[in-house]
Design an enzyme around this catalytic site. Structure first.
Site, PDB file in Angstrom:
ATOM      1  N   ASP A   1       0.719  -1.042   0.036  1.00  7.58           N
ATOM      2  CA  ASP A   1      -0.147  -0.580  -0.071  1.00  7.58           C
ATOM      3  C   ASP A   1       0.898   1.144  -0.112  1.00  7.58           C
ATOM      4  O   ASP A   1       1.515   1.242   0.754  1.00  7.58           O
ATOM      5  CB  ASP A   1      -1.052   0.222   1.047  1.00  7.58           C
ATOM      6  CG  ASP A   1      -2.252   1.287   0.797  1.00  7.58           C
ATOM      7  OD1 ASP A   1      -2.572   1.469  -0.261  1.00  7.58           O
ATOM      8  OD2 ASP A   1      -2.600   1.068   1.918  1.00  7.58           O
TER       9      ASP A   1
ATOM     10  N   GLU B   1      -3.362  -0.676  -8.640  1.00  9.37           N
ATOM     11  CA  GLU B   1      -3.978   0.164  -8.097  1.00  9.37           C
ATOM     12  C   GLU B   1      -3.028   2.029  -8.379  1.00  9.37           C
ATOM     13  O   GLU B   1      -1.940   1.758  -7.915  1.00  9.37           O
ATOM     14  CB  GLU B   1      -4.321   0.790  -6.879  1.00  9.37           C
ATOM     15  CG  GLU B   1      -4.969   1.848  -5.868  1.00  9.37           C
ATOM     16  CD  GLU B   1      -6.015   1.541  -4.872  1.00  9.37           C
ATOM     17  OE1 GLU B   1      -6.486   0.629  -4.925  1.00  9.37           O
ATOM     18  OE2 GLU B   1      -5.934   2.480  -3.776  1.00  9.37           O
TER      19      GLU B   1
ATOM     20  N   LYS C   1      -8.416  10.558   9.486  1.00  9.18           N
ATOM     21  CA  LYS C   1      -8.535   9.268  10.118  1.00  9.18           C
ATOM     22  C   LYS C   1      -9.200   9.132  11.145  1.00  9.18           C
ATOM     23  O   LYS C   1      -9.715  10.202  12.241  1.00  9.18           O
ATOM     24  CB  LYS C   1      -7.101   9.045  10.608  1.00  9.18           C
ATOM     25  CG  LYS C   1      -6.202   9.383   9.879  1.00  9.18           C
ATOM     26  CD  LYS C   1      -5.771   8.251   8.628  1.00  9.18           C
ATOM     27  CE  LYS C   1      -4.888   8.999   7.454  1.00  9.18           C
ATOM     28  NZ  LYS C   1      -4.950   7.393   6.471  1.00  9.18           N
TER      29      LYS C   1
END
Ligand code: ZN
Length: 494
Positions: free
Chosen positions: A166, A270, A312
């Site tokens: 990621d 991605e 977040k």
């Protein structure tokens, strides 16, 4: 099976369930060998029985004339489990209808996540960490992958899961993830995105960006249709697209052709452009997608930065009507180019999940991470109030330091003074946004804090508690992450 059960019961020590219990869903046979996982109190271990068990690295023992081995959950044994039992190996999932990323920073969330994904058809990405998360938790991709493999094996999850490198930025990071068999890479182009452009005057933009004639004729005085949406570019729009995203596009093209264009490599790609100063306008999204497509890049997912704020660990901040309007266009663009939208910082965005499910028509990738950590801390507030109080105070002392790395609007004054709260009220802190963000962004500090003797202040105590209360943690996650999925599905499952 009966025969095996009595055989397992006859093994040394295993007959005492308090110390040594077999996880029933972990019992598998391959050739003449049985393999299963047992709970040995503070840790799980693999037991392999019969012919071939010596492939595992561990401590051999015999039962009668049957050779057995007790093996720790090491990377080598994880590799062997993956090769013996293919369902424990990640698969590409972004090309599936819907997928959901679960960053398990602590390596303890697997059982709760598995409970959820036995109920939904979205494909989970159990392995999902950024390099930054690895650094803050002192973990490696090997450990993150192995943790998912062992939980999947132990709890009998056989429907397939993904592994996401990621927010990777550098080629060597991508190579690291690919080498281990990760099945998707999220390329973070933010180092190549020009954040200052949104703040420049028109004159300055004219000065630094001359558009060549072929690009002009490609984009200006045209209407691009994507689904029901129409996208048009003014000259200023186009200049901004080029300035903000031009270098990022070049970089994505380079990385794609280096690592992903080979059809033999079954890895999803991605691209994330969400770490920018301003939202990605629909025209900018179209421009990036169109340029990538013209240059031969096949995307599985793209993460634009949506309008409003995705802070977040708290719900969406912004005008939901505006969000919906732009989401519809973003979803049209993604469909037009043949990829799914990826929603980053997707933890706890309860007020918009239904809209995401609806306008993507159930084709989405959503990423969550920090909320799994917050649930682990909620567990601490419930079961060890004193430890929670210590950690909370420590987090307050580190907040200003931690804030440098996050965009949050936390107001510490809104958090109740912990000394005035009863033990039974501590858990309510997890319903208050400022307290959630306080704990959310200080996770690295909390996990790494040491005393002057180099002993962890909290980490070991936390892991002991999380192990003891593993079942309760799985239930918290099932409820909390389950709520994310319930709402997403509500959008298209009517
Ligand atoms: Zn992101």
């Amino acid at each position: 099976m009966k025969k095996l059960e009595s055989f397992i019961e006859s093994l040394p020590n295993i007959s005492n369930p308090d110390q040594y219990g077999v996880y029933p869903l972990s019992i598998n046979q391959v050739g003449q060998m049985w393999v299963f996982i047992v709970n040995k109190g503070l840790k799980d271990v693999i037991i392999a029985v019969g012919e071939g068990s010596s492939q595992f690295q561990g401590t051999p023992f015999n039962v009668g004339d049957v050779s057995c081995i007790e093996a720790d959950l090491t990377h080598e044994n994880g590799e062997l489990i993956r090769s013996l039992f293919p369902f424990t190996k990640p698969i590409p999932v972004l090309n599936k209808m819907r997928s959901f990323g679960l960053g398990d920073r602590l390596g303890i969330a697997g059982p709760g996540h598995i409970k959820i994904f036995k109920k939904y058809d979205a494909y989970p990405v159990f392995v999902q960490q950024s390099i930054r998360e690895l650094n803050l938790t002192h973990r490696t991709y090997e450990e993150v992958l192995d943790s998912a493999t062992f939980f999947v094996y132990r709890d009998g999850y056989k429907d397939g899961f993904g592994a996401d490198g990621d927010h990777l930025k550098k080629p060597e990071e991508i190579e690291y993830a690919l080498r281990l068999g990760f099945t998707m890479i999220t390329l973070d182009c933010s180092d190549y995105i020009r954040n200052d452009v949104s703040f420049l005057s028109d004159d300055e933009i004219d000065r630094i960006c001359m558009i060549d004639e072929s690009t002009k004729s490609k984009y200006l005085n045209k209407a691009f249709h994507a689904g029901t949406s129409t996208i048009e570019f003014s000259e200023k729009d186009l200049q901004k697209c080029i300035l903000i995203y031009g270098k990022a596009i070049d970089y994505a093209v380079l990385i794609y052709h280096k690592y992903f264009s080979n059809p033999n490599h079954q890895v999803n790609f991605e691209i994330s452009i969400d770490e920018t100063a301003t939202p990605t306008s629909p025209a900018q999204h179209y421009f990036v997608a169109n340029e990538l497509s013209l240059r031969g890049v096949h995307l599985d997912t793209m993460a634009p930065r949506f309008i409003g704020e995705f802070q977040k660990g708290v719900d969406y901040v912004g005008d939901i009507k505006e969000f919906e309007k732009e989401l519809m266009i973003h979803a049209d663009i993604a469909r037009h180019f043949g990829y799914k939208l990826s929603i980053h910082s997707g933890s706890d965005k309860f007020s918009i999940f239904e809209l995401i499910g609806k306008h993507t028509r159930g084709h989405f990738h959503v990423k969550t991470a920090g909320t799994n950590w917050l649930e682990a801390m909620r567990l601490v507030a419930i079961y060890d109030p004193n430890l929670y109080r210590e950690i909370h105070k420590y987090a307050l002392s580190m907040f200003n330091e931690a804030k440098k790395f996050y965009h949050v609007t936390t107001d510490l004054n809104k958090i109740a003074d912990i000394d005035t709260l009863k033990d039974s009220d501590l858990v309510h802190l997890f319903s208050q946004n400022d307290a959630r963000q306080l704990i959310h962004i200080t996770y690295g500090y909390i996990l790494n804090a040491k005393n002057s003797n180099d002993i962890y202040l909290f980490k070991d105590k936390l892991y002991t508690l999380w192990r003891e209360k593993a079942e309760a943690y799985a239930e918290l996650l099932e409820k909390h992450i389950g709520k994310h999925l319930d709402l997403l599905y509500l959008g298209f499952n009517q």
